[in-house]
Design a protein around this motif. Structure first.
Motif, PDB file in Angstrom:
ATOM      1  N   ARG A  65       1.060  -1.273   0.188  1.00 22.86           N
ATOM      2  CA  ARG A  65       0.086  -0.242  -0.206  1.00 22.86           C
ATOM      3  C   ARG A  65       0.626   1.266   0.086  1.00 22.86           C
ATOM      4  O   ARG A  65       1.778   1.550   0.377  1.00 22.86           O
ATOM      5  CB  ARG A  65      -0.662   0.328   1.041  1.00 22.86           C
ATOM      6  N   THR A  71      -7.222   1.705   3.454  1.00 23.38           N
ATOM      7  CA  THR A  71      -7.642   0.539   2.968  1.00 23.38           C
ATOM      8  C   THR A  71      -8.801   0.929   3.743  1.00 23.38           C
ATOM      9  O   THR A  71      -9.493   1.427   5.429  1.00 23.38           O
ATOM     10  CB  THR A  71      -7.192  -0.695   3.990  1.00 23.38           C
ATOM     11  N   CYS A  75     -14.435  -2.743   3.133  1.00 23.10           N
ATOM     12  CA  CYS A  75     -15.041  -3.946   1.875  1.00 23.10           C
ATOM     13  C   CYS A  75     -13.502  -4.482   2.074  1.00 23.10           C
ATOM     14  O   CYS A  75     -13.112  -4.852   1.615  1.00 23.10           O
ATOM     15  CB  CYS A  75     -15.077  -3.211   0.630  1.00 23.10           C
ATOM     16  N   LEU A  77     -10.892  -3.077   0.503  1.00 20.47           N
ATOM     17  CA  LEU A  77     -10.017  -2.862  -0.689  1.00 20.47           C
ATOM     18  C   LEU A  77      -9.681  -1.758  -0.212  1.00 20.47           C
ATOM     19  O   LEU A  77      -9.976  -0.555   0.103  1.00 20.47           O
ATOM     20  CB  LEU A  77     -10.752  -2.207  -1.856  1.00 20.47           C
ATOM     21  N   HIS A  79      -7.478   1.536  -1.311  1.00 19.04           N
ATOM     22  CA  HIS A  79      -8.688   2.604  -3.312  1.00 19.04           C
ATOM     23  C   HIS A  79      -7.700   3.938  -2.253  1.00 19.04           C
ATOM     24  O   HIS A  79      -6.892   4.063  -1.340  1.00 19.04           O
ATOM     25  CB  HIS A  79      -9.791   3.034  -2.007  1.00 19.04           C
ATOM     26  N   CYS A  94     -14.741   3.878   2.062  1.00 17.03           N
ATOM     27  CA  CYS A  94     -14.277   4.537   0.978  1.00 17.03           C
ATOM     28  C   CYS A  94     -16.154   5.197   1.219  1.00 17.03           C
ATOM     29  O   CYS A  94     -16.910   4.668   1.127  1.00 17.03           O
ATOM     30  CB  CYS A  94     -14.401   3.428  -0.122  1.00 17.03           C
TER      31      CYS A  94
END
Length: 99
Positions: A65, A71, A75, A77, A79, A94
């Protein structure tokens, strides 16, 4: 599209009766629903989840990252910071999850 004005006209009632008669004819024809499928051929092409992939190699370069990424706590993920909807007690969310 050209219209045939000499053709006999049908009413909605005639159409309903025709479709009901067709459905009843299909119901009486028992062999119309039977499908001839070779079970062994179908089973060979089926790939089950959890199959042994130990011989496979990862062909994608994975990067950690970056400093301008986060993060999502919903979810999970990664971003870009431009996708950050809100941060509450260290929990970043997010835009997709906040909507």
């Amino acid at each position: 599209m050209a219209a045939d004005y000499d053709a006999p006209r049908t009413t909605d009632e005639d159409v309903e009766q025709d479709s009901i008669q067709e459905l009843q004819a299909r119901r009486s024809d028992k062999s119309s629903g039977v499908v001839d499928v070779d079970e062994t051929e179908a089973a060979e092409s089926l790939e089950l989840p959890g199959a042994d992939l130990s011989g496979e190699e990862l062909a994608v370069r994975v990067l950690p990252r970056q400093a301008d990424e986060f993060t999502c706590s919903s979810c999970f993920l990664v971003h870009h910071r431009s996708q950050l909807a809100h941060e509450e007690t260290g929990q970043m969310t997010c835009w997709e999850c906040a909507a």
